[in-house]
Design an enzyme around this catalytic site. Structure first.
Site, short mmCIF file in Angstrom:
data_model
loop_
_atom_site.label_atom_id
_atom_site.label_comp_id
_atom_site.label_asym_id
_atom_site.label_seq_id
_atom_site.Cartn_x
_atom_site.Cartn_y
_atom_site.Cartn_z
N HIS A 16 0.66 -1.15 0.17
CA HIS A 16 0.01 0.09 -0.06
C HIS A 16 1.01 1.39 -0.03
O HIS A 16 0.56 1.96 -0.73
CB HIS A 16 -1.03 -0.13 1.22
CG HIS A 16 -1.73 1.43 1.42
ND1 HIS A 16 -2.82 1.09 1.32
CD2 HIS A 16 -1.20 2.46 1.89
CE1 HIS A 16 -3.59 2.27 1.65
NE2 HIS A 16 -2.64 3.09 1.96
N GLU A 17 1.76 1.27 1.02
CA GLU A 17 2.71 2.46 0.92
C GLU A 17 3.55 2.49 -0.19
O GLU A 17 3.89 3.49 -0.60
CB GLU A 17 3.60 2.38 2.52
CG GLU A 17 2.67 2.28 3.44
CD GLU A 17 1.95 3.59 3.68
OE1 GLU A 17 2.04 4.66 3.09
OE2 GLU A 17 0.80 3.35 4.19
N GLU B 96 -6.27 6.83 -0.72
CA GLU B 96 -6.13 5.72 -0.28
C GLU B 96 -6.76 4.45 -0.69
O GLU B 96 -6.37 3.28 -0.42
CB GLU B 96 -6.86 6.07 1.20
CG GLU B 96 -6.04 6.79 2.15
CD GLU B 96 -4.66 6.03 2.68
OE1 GLU B 96 -4.87 5.20 3.35
OE2 GLU B 96 -3.54 6.75 2.02
N HIS C 216 1.62 4.30 -2.84
CA HIS C 216 1.53 5.53 -2.65
C HIS C 216 2.98 6.25 -3.19
O HIS C 216 2.64 7.43 -3.86
CB HIS C 216 1.72 6.05 -1.00
CG HIS C 216 0.13 6.11 -0.44
ND1 HIS C 216 -0.89 6.75 -1.08
CD2 HIS C 216 -0.22 5.47 0.74
CE1 HIS C 216 -1.96 6.57 -0.29
NE2 HIS C 216 -1.52 5.91 0.86
#
Length: 389
Positions: A146-147, A197, A150
């Protein structure tokens, strides 16, 4: 990597992947997994001539160097010597998403489960001890992915701006109109970030390739480390009830509840991710058909906005939320909307609804409010529980 693009066992590739086959996505563009609202905003910004130069020049006042020194001096940097299992996950996530430069990652002492990707020139990833202790290996793998998502999407710079402006708003609250202007920007950034997100959740799924692990992680963020007391399917039912339940009053309260947050609610995120995991778009990516970064320069801004508009129109039509149904009916030219609005908001008023001849029998709310309908104080920190953010 084998010819069909699947990862072999960890002992074969040296990238710390679990002992199961997972697909790698060479050259994948962040457009492949970005939520339509997130993607259209970022494409428009990236295509503006000189935007990056001007933006970074204006961002020179931000304390990025101070942040890096802070984490370097008061957190633990992930490496082969420290938190080696997280380092393996980080390198693996970058390998799966074909990110050449592995961003530095830190573990900071904080019991609140959280993770973030910040930085202007180069992204850095920070995870809290509360998150590391809460999640199992596969759940944590989705968070790290997930990061990295980003970072690949370029979200870190906007995230840093949001953190700075949130802090600045507190400092200038005493200046007439100063706080109002800043909070208008913060509100807009939060709205964008909530969509980002959802994009990063999808990136986490592409890295972990284990939907149940992603679901469990979001469920733990909402309910803590009591997995034996929780059930993923029941958790998803909560999201269904949240989206469909109530009247127009509840629809308004949902909006008021989410406005101060940078992250969508955990149950809503889980439902969104499950829907995307079953979509044709996700299947095409898994089959190796996805946009490449080499094609990003040819991206059409107008096409991106059209996709976003189509996505929202479809969402409104399919939504079970009373307010979205009303919007859809207005668009379709449905009659008796005035009466439906009055009935929907009847809960805000005291007394029994009364019939009115001019309303053709529709109930009309009373004149005095029955109580304060504002959301309660004490919302949890927006940045805290959403560890996949």
């Amino acid at each position: 990597m084998s010819d069909d693009g699947l990862e072999q066992n960890a002992s074969d590739n040296g990238h710390g992947v679990p002992s199961r086959r997972r697909r790698r996505f060479p050259g994948i563009s962040s457009r492949a997994y970005e939520h339509p609202a997130d993607r259209s905003a970022l494409v428009a910004l990236r295509r503006l001539s000189g935007f990056d130069t001007v933006f970074k020049a204006l961002s020179g006042l931000l304390p990025e160097r101070s942040l890096r020194l802070l984490f370097l001096s008061d957190s633990v940097r992930v490496s082969d010597a420290q938190f080696a299992h997280l380092n393996d996950m980080l390198r693996d996530a970058c390998y799966i998403l074909d990110v050449e430069k592995v961003p530095p990652m830190y573990v900071t002492q904080d019991p609140q489960p959280n993770a973030m990707c910040i930085g202007l020139d180069e992204p850095i990833i920070v995870v809290t001890t509360g998150l590391v202790e809460l999640l199992d290996e596969e759940e944590m793998r989705a968070v790290v992915g997930h990061e990295v998502g980003h970072a690949l999407s370029g979200h870190a710079v906007y995230r840093t701006i949001l953190l700075f402006l949130t802090s600045l708003a507190v400092r200038v609250a005493w200046i007439p109109l100063g706080n109002l202007a800043i909070m208008a920007i913060v509100t807009a950034l939060r709205e964008w970030f909530r969509k980002s997100e959802l994009s990063a959740d999808r990136a986490g799924l592409l890295v972990g390739q284990d939907l149940r692990a992603s679901m469990r992680g979001l469920m733990k963020i909402a309910g803590g480390n009591h997995l034996h007391e929780m059930n993923v399917d029941a958790f998803l039912e909560q999201a269904e009830e949240y989206e469909a339940g109530g009247d127009l009053r509840d629809s308004v309260l949902k909006i008021l509840n989410v406005l101060p947050r940078t992250h969508p609610f955990a149950a809503v995120r889980a439902a969104e991710l499950k829907e995307w995991a079953g979509s044709r778009d996700h299947q095409r990516i898994m089959d190796g058909h996805y946009p490449r970064r080499s094609e990003d320069k040819d991206t059409s801004v107008s096409d991106s906005f059209r996709q976003s508009a189509a996505h929202y129109a479809n969402d409104v039509k399919q939504s079970k939320d009373p307010l979205m149904k009303l919007v859809s009916d207005i668009a379709d030219g449905a009659g008796d909307l005035g009466g439906r609005v009055r009935r929907g908001f009847a809960g805000f008023t005291s007394g029994s609804p009364k019939d009115s001849p001019r309303d053709h029998g529709d109930s009309r709310p009373g004149d005095s409010p029955s109580g304060d309908t504002r959301p309660s104080e004490g919302h949890p920190d927006d940045d805290a529980p959403e560890s996949k953010g």
